[in-house]
Write a protein that holds these residues in place. Structure first.
Motif, short mmCIF file in Angstrom:
data_model
loop_
_atom_site.label_atom_id
_atom_site.label_comp_id
_atom_site.label_asym_id
_atom_site.label_seq_id
_atom_site.Cartn_x
_atom_site.Cartn_y
_atom_site.Cartn_z
N GLU A 137 0.82 -1.22 0.00
CA GLU A 137 0.00 0.00 0.00
C GLU A 137 0.85 1.27 0.00
O GLU A 137 0.31 2.37 -0.01
CB GLU A 137 -0.92 0.01 1.23
N LYS A 138 2.18 1.08 0.05
CA LYS A 138 3.11 2.22 0.06
C LYS A 138 2.72 3.24 1.15
O LYS A 138 2.59 4.44 0.92
CB LYS A 138 3.16 2.90 -1.30
N VAL A 139 2.52 2.71 2.36
CA VAL A 139 2.09 3.53 3.49
C VAL A 139 3.24 4.44 3.94
O VAL A 139 4.32 3.95 4.30
CB VAL A 139 1.63 2.65 4.67
N SER A 140 3.02 5.72 3.92
CA SER A 140 4.05 6.67 4.35
C SER A 140 4.09 6.75 5.88
O SER A 140 3.18 6.26 6.56
CB SER A 140 3.75 8.06 3.79
N LEU A 141 5.13 7.36 6.40
CA LEU A 141 5.24 7.54 7.85
C LEU A 141 4.06 8.35 8.39
O LEU A 141 3.49 8.01 9.43
CB LEU A 141 6.57 8.24 8.18
N THR A 142 3.68 9.40 7.67
CA THR A 142 2.55 10.22 8.10
C THR A 142 1.27 9.40 8.14
O THR A 142 0.48 9.49 9.09
CB THR A 142 2.37 11.42 7.16
N GLU A 143 1.05 8.58 7.11
CA GLU A 143 -0.15 7.74 7.07
C GLU A 143 -0.12 6.70 8.18
O GLU A 143 -1.14 6.39 8.80
CB GLU A 143 -0.26 7.06 5.71
N TYR A 144 1.05 6.13 8.42
CA TYR A 144 1.20 5.13 9.47
C TYR A 144 0.75 5.68 10.82
O TYR A 144 0.07 5.01 11.60
CB TYR A 144 2.66 4.67 9.54
N VAL A 145 1.12 6.92 11.10
CA VAL A 145 0.81 7.53 12.39
C VAL A 145 -0.64 8.01 12.46
O VAL A 145 -1.30 7.85 13.48
CB VAL A 145 1.77 8.70 12.67
N SER A 146 -1.14 8.60 11.40
CA SER A 146 -2.44 9.28 11.46
C SER A 146 -3.62 8.44 11.00
O SER A 146 -4.78 8.79 11.26
CB SER A 146 -2.40 10.56 10.62
N SER A 147 -3.36 7.31 10.34
CA SER A 147 -4.44 6.53 9.74
C SER A 147 -5.40 5.97 10.79
O SER A 147 -4.99 5.54 11.87
CB SER A 147 -3.87 5.38 8.92
N GLN A 148 -6.70 5.96 10.44
CA GLN A 148 -7.71 5.33 11.28
C GLN A 148 -8.19 4.01 10.68
O GLN A 148 -9.19 3.46 11.14
CB GLN A 148 -8.90 6.29 11.44
N ARG A 149 -7.48 3.53 9.67
CA ARG A 149 -7.85 2.25 9.09
C ARG A 149 -7.62 1.14 10.11
O ARG A 149 -6.74 1.24 10.98
CB ARG A 149 -7.02 1.99 7.83
#
Length: 270
Positions: free
Chosen positions: A111-123
């Motif tokens: 999913e090419k999860v970025s550091l920002t997405e890793y921290v902020s995601s609610q998935r």
């Protein structure tokens, strides 16, 4: 029945290095590791007879999963390590992206999860990732109207001991006294050599989603400094000697590792 030591291993706080130290100091059959769902269930339902053979319980144990232990002997014999929250989150993210055996490896990379997405995601896969993990590990499940942070601070003080990754040698010497360990010379394990650069925007997101961990860590640093000072000059002398001895030990260990690698290269024609 004796009470075993409990190591509440918060990910990416030097726990792997500690576990290697313990493996050399405790008989294998006396260590109960709690890193899988099955191991968690075993500990929750452990019998008094089974517990009596255990000297050390180590693993990713949250206080809220074991409140019955914590209200009893866990407060006397439990310990944990904390780490600067920003550094811990970055290390966790990089580690999970590069460790094929973990269950998030493919997801983070596919999913090419970025550091920002890793921290902020609610998935669902990430909702508890990169967000105040140290506070959640220590807060317990008691619903008494207080904040998660307040409960975590109180439980941190109830632990017999806590260490700081950034002050590992001092923490290890305290642990040596608590557990009556003899040789605690160590090599560093599970350490990433290459560190990716983090932008100001990424730092801001990490701090936003880990504000409670940052407050908990600041509180812990102040309390840790106070406890070190209370140990006096004898402890400082012991620390100075240990640092010198362990630096020498690590140099020798590195040379032996390099020699073993050269031997393997020769044998296999690399």
């Amino acid at each position: 029945m004796h009470s075993p030591f409990f190591f509440l291993h918060i990910p990416k706080t030097a726990g792997t290095t500690l576990n290697h130290i313990f493996a050399a100091r405790f008989p294998e059959e006396s260590i109960c590791s709690v890193y899988t769902k099955e191991e968690n269930e075993f500990l929750k339902n452990i019998s008094a007879e089974e517990l009596d053979r255990i000297q050390l319980v180590q693993g990713h144990i949250f206080v809220h999963d074991f409140d019955e232990f914590f209200s009893g002997f866990l407060g006397k014999y439990a310990f944990t390590f904390l780490r600067d929250p920003v550094a811990r989150v970055i290390s966790e993210y990089n580690f999970l992206r590069t460790w094929p055996d973990n269950h998030l490896y493919r997801y983070l990379n596919d999913e090419k999860v970025s550091l920002t997405e890793y921290v902020s995601s609610q998935r669902p896969e990430l909702i508890y990732r990169g967000k105040n993990l140290m506070t959640r590990s220590l807060c317990g499940a008691v619903d008494d109207g207080r904040s998660m942070l307040e409960r975590a601070m109180e439980n941190l003080q109830r632990l017999h001991l806590f260490g700081l990754t950034e002050r590992f040698d001092e923490s290890l010497l305290m642990l040596k006294r608590m557990m009556n360990l003899e040789n605690i010379l160590y090599e560093k394990h599970n350490v990433r050599k290459k560190r990716s650069k983090v932008t100001e925007e990424e730092l801001a997101v990490i701090k936003e989603y880990n504000s409670q961990d940052i407050q908990l860590y600041d509180f812990a640093v102040e309390l840790f400094e106070q406890r070190v000072n209370e140990l006096g000059d004898d402890f400082k002398s012991e620390l100075s000697l240990f640092k010198k001895m362990n630096e020498r030990y690590q140099r020798i260990a590195a040379l032996l590792m390099e020699q073993n690698k050269d031997d393997e290269d020769f044998i296999y024609g690399k």
